[in-house]
Design an enzyme around this catalytic site. Structure first.
Site, PDB file in Angstrom:
ATOM      1  N   PRO A 114       0.818  -1.218   0.000  1.00 15.57           N
ATOM      2  CA  PRO A 114       0.000   0.000   0.000  1.00 15.57           C
ATOM      3  C   PRO A 114       0.851   1.267   0.000  1.00 15.57           C
ATOM      4  CG  PRO A 114      -0.244  -1.217   2.069  1.00 15.57           C
ATOM      5  CD  PRO A 114       0.563  -2.065   1.155  1.00 15.57           C
ATOM      6  N   GLU A 141       3.287  -6.553   8.317  1.00 14.24           N
ATOM      7  CA  GLU A 141       3.563  -5.127   8.112  1.00 14.24           C
ATOM      8  C   GLU A 141       4.524  -4.893   6.947  1.00 14.24           C
ATOM      9  OE1 GLU A 141       1.911  -2.686   9.867  1.00 14.24           O
ATOM     10  OE2 GLU A 141       0.777  -4.424  10.547  1.00 14.24           O
ATOM     11  N   ARG A 183      -4.197 -10.367 -19.726  1.00 17.15           N
ATOM     12  CA  ARG A 183      -5.197 -10.178 -20.781  1.00 17.15           C
ATOM     13  C   ARG A 183      -4.665  -9.313 -21.920  1.00 17.15           C
ATOM     14  NH1 ARG A 183      -7.732  -5.277 -20.467  1.00 17.15           N
ATOM     15  NH2 ARG A 183      -9.642  -5.876 -21.532  1.00 17.15           N
ATOM     16  N   ASP A 198     -10.554  -0.223 -23.937  1.00 22.00           N
ATOM     17  CA  ASP A 198     -10.609  -0.186 -22.479  1.00 22.00           C
ATOM     18  C   ASP A 198     -10.653   1.239 -21.958  1.00 22.00           C
ATOM     19  OD1 ASP A 198     -10.366  -2.913 -22.318  1.00 22.00           O
ATOM     20  OD2 ASP A 198      -8.234  -2.899 -21.828  1.00 22.00           O
TER      21      ASP A 198
HETATM   22 CL1  6GU Z   1      -0.443  -3.723  -3.639  1.00 24.93          CL
HETATM   23  N1  6GU Z   1      -0.841  -4.500  -1.150  1.00 24.93           N
HETATM   24  C1  6GU Z   1      -1.472  -4.442   0.025  1.00 24.93           C
HETATM   25  N2  6GU Z   1      -1.092  -5.269   1.008  1.00 24.93           N
HETATM   26  N3  6GU Z   1      -2.474  -3.628   0.265  1.00 24.93           N
HETATM   27  C2  6GU Z   1      -2.843  -2.833  -0.736  1.00 24.93           C
HETATM   28  C3  6GU Z   1      -2.229  -2.826  -1.969  1.00 24.93           C
HETATM   29  C4  6GU Z   1      -1.205  -3.689  -2.148  1.00 24.93           C
HETATM   30  N4  6GU Z   1      -2.804  -1.913  -2.746  1.00 24.93           N
HETATM   31  C5  6GU Z   1      -3.756  -1.370  -2.015  1.00 24.93           C
HETATM   32  N5  6GU Z   1      -3.783  -1.908  -0.793  1.00 24.93           N
END
Ligand code: 6GU
Length: 287
Positions: A114, A141, A183, A198
Site C-alpha cells: 500500500p 507489516e 489479458r 478499455d
Molecule cells: Cl499492492 N498490497 C497491500 N497489502 N495492500 C494494498 C495494496 C497492495 N494496494 C492497495 N492496498
C-alpha cells in the site's frame, strides 16, 4: 511471458488455473510458477516473520528467506571473460542489468504494497511487454526494507499499490495485476478491439470511463434499449456513446476530465458536460 510468484500462501493462486489466464497458460502464452517462501526457511517452524526494530504493532517479514528465494530464482551474475557483443539486450530481447556484469537476463521484481506508487493501466501495458516478472507477496507489516534495496542492485524493482485501501497481504494484489497484464498478452483475448477500447487504455478515448452497454432482448422488464443503438447509424451511435462516457466520467471520476488535454474536448463535448453540471472552460471545473 514468464511469471514467478513468491508467497506464503500458494493456494491463493488457484484462480490462475481457470478462465482466460488458465487458458493462456495451457496455450503456452503464460508460464506461471508459484513458490512457497517457506521453502527458503531452515528452522523447524519455517519462520518468515519477526518483531519490528524500533517497536510498534505487527510483524515484519525477515530478509533471509526473501534473499535466498531471489538468489534461487535470479541467480547472482558472475563476471565472465567474454565481452558482451551487443550490450543492452540478449538475443531474446531480454534485459541485462548492472554495469560490468556478465551478459545475463534479469526479471523486473514487483512488490505489492500500500506504500507503493499507484499501479495503472500504463504499467500493465509496460509489464505485458516484459519477458519475465517476479512478484514478491508481503504479509504482515511488509518485508524488511533491505530486501528491495539489495534486489535493486541486481534488477529493476517496482513497489506498487492498487489504491488507497489496505489489503491483508500482496496475494490478491498480485492476482489483480497478473490478470490486468495477462489479458494484454498477444493471443490471450479473442478480440483485439476489446483491449483498445478499455477505459484507461493509453490513447483510447483519452481515458474516459466506458458508458452503458446493452444486449438482447430489446425490451427487458419494461426497460427498452435506447433507440439509437438499434438505429444502425454508426456515426450517431459513436457520438451517443461518447456523450454517455462523458456523463459517466463527470459523475464518477470528475478528476479524469480535468486532466484531459484541452484539445481532447470539442464544442459538443463541452456542451454535454455543461448540461451534466461540469463546465469545462476553465471556470468552475470540478477537480
Ligand atoms: Cl499492492 N498490497 C497491500 N497489502 N495492500 C494494498 C495494496 C497492495 N494496494 C492497495 N492496498
Amino acid at each position: 511471458m514468464k511469471l514467478d510468484i513468491v508467497t506464503i500462501f500458494p493456494e491463493y493462486f488457484a484462480p490462475l488455473d481457470i478462465s482466460l489466464l488458465g487458458k493462456a497458460r495451457r496455450a503456452g502464452l503464460l508460464d506461471v510458477r508459484v513458490h512457497d517462501l517457506r521453502d527458503w526457511t531452515h528452522d523447524r517452524h519455517r519462520t518468515v516473520d519477526d518483531t519490528p526494530y524500533g517497536g510498534g504493532p505487527g510483524m515484519v517479514m525477515k530478509p533471509d528467506p526473501w534473499g535466498e528465494a531471489l538468489d534461487t530464482l535470479v541467480p547472482p551474475t558472475t563476471p565472465t571473460a567474454e565481452p558482451d557483443p551487443e550490450p543492452g539486450t540478449d538475443e531474446s530481447g531480454a534485459r541485462e542489468f548492472g554495469a560490468g556484469a556478465a551478459p545475463a537476463t534479469v526479471p523486473r521484481l514487483i512488490i505489492p504494497t500500500p506504500s507503493g506508487r499507484p499501479f495503472t493501466q500504463a504499467d500493465a501495458v509496460r509489464y505485458a511487454a516484459e519477458p519475465w516478472l517476479v512478484f514478491a507477496c508481503g504479509r504482515y507489516e511488509g518485508i524488511d526494507t533491505r530486501v528491495a534495496e539489495e534486489a535493486r542492485t541486481r534488477m529493476p524493482v517496482d513497489e506498487v499499490s492498487l489504491g488507497d485501501f489496505v489489503l491483508a497481504g500482496g496475494e490478491v494484489a498480485v492476482l489483480v495485476m497478473v490478470e490486468a497484464i495477462g489479458r494484454l498478452l498477444p493471443g490471450v483475448l479473442g478480440n483485439a478491439d476489446s483491449v483498445a477500447d478499455d477505459s484507461f487504455a493509453p490513447g483510447a478515448m483519452e481515458s474516459l470511463l466506458e458508458g452503458p452497454v446493452y444486449t438482447k432482448p430489446p425490451v427487458w422488464r419494461e426497460r427498452p434499449v435506447p433507440d439509437i443503438l438499434l438505429s444502425g447509424h454508426h456515426g450517431a451511435i459513436a457520438r451517443w456513446r461518447r456523450d454517455e462516457a462523458l456523463r459517466r466520467t463527470a459523475r464518477h471520476r470528475p478528476e479524469l476530465l480535468s486532466h484531459l488535454a484541452p484539445e481532447a474536448l470539442d464544442k459538443h463535448d463541452r456542451a454535454v458536460l455543461r448540461e451534466a453540471g461540469f463546465p469545462v472552460d476553465g471556470e468552475g471545473m470540478a477537480d
